[in-house]
Enzyme design. Structure first.
Site, PDB file in Angstrom:
ATOM      1  N   ASN A 153      35.480  32.338 -37.056  1.00 58.62           N
ATOM      2  CA  ASN A 153      34.816  32.100 -38.336  1.00 58.62           C
ATOM      3  C   ASN A 153      35.255  33.059 -39.432  1.00 58.62           C
ATOM      4  O   ASN A 153      35.076  32.778 -40.606  1.00 58.62           O
ATOM      5  CB  ASN A 153      33.301  32.190 -38.155  1.00 58.62           C
ATOM      6  N   GLN A 181      33.833  25.932 -36.100  1.00 60.21           N
ATOM      7  CA  GLN A 181      34.764  26.075 -37.231  1.00 60.21           C
ATOM      8  C   GLN A 181      35.912  25.069 -37.159  1.00 60.21           C
ATOM      9  O   GLN A 181      36.598  24.841 -38.149  1.00 60.21           O
ATOM     10  CB  GLN A 181      35.333  27.506 -37.282  1.00 60.21           C
ATOM     11  N   HIS A 203      26.289  21.393 -40.221  1.00 58.74           N
ATOM     12  CA  HIS A 203      26.394  21.930 -41.582  1.00 58.74           C
ATOM     13  C   HIS A 203      27.735  22.583 -41.891  1.00 58.74           C
ATOM     14  O   HIS A 203      28.003  22.909 -43.044  1.00 58.74           O
ATOM     15  CB  HIS A 203      25.239  22.896 -41.870  1.00 58.74           C
ATOM     16  N   THR A 242      11.291  16.439 -29.897  1.00 61.06           N
ATOM     17  CA  THR A 242      11.507  15.216 -30.671  1.00 61.06           C
ATOM     18  C   THR A 242      12.786  15.344 -31.484  1.00 61.06           C
ATOM     19  O   THR A 242      13.017  16.378 -32.121  1.00 61.06           O
ATOM     20  CB  THR A 242      10.306  14.972 -31.606  1.00 61.06           C
ATOM     21  N   CYS A 328      29.145  47.193 -46.505  1.00 61.62           N
ATOM     22  CA  CYS A 328      28.078  47.102 -47.494  1.00 61.62           C
ATOM     23  C   CYS A 328      27.510  45.703 -47.592  1.00 61.62           C
ATOM     24  O   CYS A 328      26.412  45.509 -48.102  1.00 61.62           O
ATOM     25  CB  CYS A 328      28.592  47.533 -48.860  1.00 61.62           C
TER      26      CYS A 328
END
Lengths: 404, 133
Positions: A153, A181, A203, A242, A328
């Site tokens: 990824n 991917q 997605h 479900t 960061c």
């Protein structure tokens, strides 16, 4: 051209409007429970689910009966690894995976280690590829599962999946791959690639979030998996709950579109990616490509811009959505473990940017991104004491830093 | 993560970027951090030897937006202060001024360290070359 530009298609993709359109009636009109066997609401929902199962199976060369729906790839990865570990516990307790796997794999393996399983985390070559000899040597008579992702990824490196699958087959070990991917972006075929179990998610291929699948091979060998949730015994007893019918219908449509468009999208994205790469490399010194370009997703580019910290770079290109391997930008304040596994120093990992091209990007956007990157990298290098030292010929590896 | 307006302002228009002659006896240079940690700050002050007042300050920073902003702000604050006053600048004041979130507090610590390192360097030089004072 509309700003901001989305170039982070490894994180997620825009849901294709055609997918949304296919899903909509399943919210309000065909809202039945696919498990309701005694009325038309249930039948229509089930039909929708079965069509999706076939569409997804067709994309990966599987049989529709081999598709188990889940909530996404994290669940699929958990189900695959824990499900195999539990089912085959009497046969062995050893699992092999790689250092650059997704956290959903690594953390699942760590969880199993606490329960007494033994896990081998294969190191990677500088290219990002698993060493096949090393894999072969790691397999013992206690090994029950090998889990190696299809494509990474972060760096988009595509593993030699068919060879890995072959090694596993020869040794009688199950082979799971995290395919999120790769599936829908490049040809993936579970038979040719010798895959026994594969995790998928909607997605990442222009489908909705919250729906995924696990391919579980039914013959040669017939793979068995212990369910990880107790309940109504849906999905052939492997995954109760479900079914998310609208999501699954959308997933199916997304798979169908990817299947149809792949031959066009692959070369198109490769051209766009190579154009961005060429532009950046020709205008900027001291850029480094992370991972081999040879075995790589056509829509991925991962580049380090030495002497410029990744988060500050992202801040400068705030009308472009990309990711950085800089500490960061991560919750842990550690630079990317994937890049470090390639042998990249922390200093270069801090300066890396991942570009992920997708279906809705245009050439105009790529050019804008290239120009903006060049402008911001140059600006930040003017600000960088490291760049100044580099230009003055100082060997940064010999400097005594006051690490904090 | 959203940045405060002041961080964005310093990042977009950094004050006092540049370098001064390290060998100048009136210039103190502080360099703190490490490339592996993702931030390196170089901060320099130029002190008027008669008054002891910092007449100029420059910086260069490799690091995130908050690190750049912290060092940019530090150079603004340094100018016009005496060396002793400059020693009193606290990282917490930088945190408040820039509205830094907790994960970015280390950027302000680094800026304070850089200020102290620059002053220490200047003082060392001043002792070594008293004739110039």
């Amino acid at each position: 051209m509309k700003l901001p530009i989305y170039l982070d298609n490894h994180a997620t993709t825009q849901t294709d409007p055609r997918v949304v359109e296919t899903m909509l009636p399943f919210f309000t009109e065909y809202f039945g429970n696919a498990a309701s066997r005694n009325h038309s609401f249930g039948w229509v929902a089930e039909e929708g689910v079965e069509l999706a199962r076939t569409q997804i199976a067709n994309l990966i060369g599987a049989n529709s009966k081999e598709i188990v729906f889940t909530s996404g790839a994290t669940e699929s990865n958990n189900l695959a690894i824990k499900g195999v570990a539990e089912m085959y516990a009497e046969r062995g307790n050893h699992i092999i995976t790689a250092a650059t796997e997704h956290k959903a794999i690594l953390d699942t393996c760590k969880h199993l280690e606490k329960q007494g399983y033994r896990v081998t985390y294969l190191p990677l070559q500088g290219s990002g590829l698993v060493d096949l000899d090393m894999l072969r040597d790691a397999i013992t008579d206690k090994t029950i599962l090998v889990s190696i992702m299809y494509a990474n990824n972060e760096i988009g490196v595509i593993q030699q999946v068919a060879e890995i699958g072959k090694i596993c087959k020869d040794k009688g070990v199950l082979f799971h791959t995290d395919g999120v991917q790769a599936v829908g972006k490049i040809p993936v075929n579970v038979l040719k690639d010798n895959i026994d179990i594969m995790s998928l998610t909607a997605h990442k291929m222009y489908g909705p979030k919250g729906v995924g699948a696990l391919y579980v091979r039914r013959r040669n060998p017939r793979v068995q998996i212990s369910a990880q949730m107790d309940g109504g015994g849906h999905e052939r007893g492997m995954r109760s709950g479900t079914l998310n019918v609208p999501g699954i219908v959308g997933f199916g449509k997304a798979a169908e579109l990817c299947h149809q468009l792949m031959d066009v999208e692959m070369p198109k994205h490769r051209v766009m990616r190579d154009r961005l790469k060429a532009k950046l490399e020709s205008s900027l010194e001291e850029t480094y490509i992370n991972g081999t370009m040879e075995h790589r997703l056509p829509h991925n580019l991962n580049m380090s811009f030495a002497y410029v910290e990744g988060e500050s770079l992202l801040m400068g290109i705030n009308d472009i959505a990309v990711s950085s391997g800089s500490a960061c930008t991560s919750a842990t304040l550690e630079p990317s473990y994937v890049l470090k596994a390639l042998g990249l120093g922390d200093d270069l990992a801090h300066t890396s940017i991942r570009f992920g091209i997708g279906r809705f990007n245009t050439d105009e956007e790529i050019d804008y991104v290239g120009n903006k990157m060049i402008e911001v990298v140059n600006k930040l290098r003017e600000l960088s004491p490291l760049w100044e030292m580099f230009k003055d010929g100082v060997d940064l590896s010999k400097v005594e830093w006051t690490a904090h | 993560m959203a940045y405060s307006e002041k961080v964005v302002d310093h990042y977009t228009n950094p004050r006092n970027v540049g370098s001064m002659d390290k060998t100048d006896p009136n210039v103190g240079t502080g360099m703190v951090g490490a490339p592996e940690c993702g931030d390196v700050m170089k901060l320099q002050i130029k002190v008027d030897p008669i008054s002891g007042i910092i007449e100029d300050a420059k910086f260069k920073t490799f690091g995130c937006g908050s690190a750049i902003a912290s060092s940019s702000l530090a150079t603004e604050w340094l100018k016009g202060k005496t060396v002793d006053q400059a020693m009193q600048i606290k990282n917490t004041e930088i945190v408040t001024e820039l509205a830094l979130p907790p994960v970015k507090v280390h950027c302000s610590v680094l800026a304070e360290d850089a200020i102290k390192a620059a002053i220490t360097d200047y003082k060392k030089k001043a002792v070594a070359a008293p004739a110039l004072v």
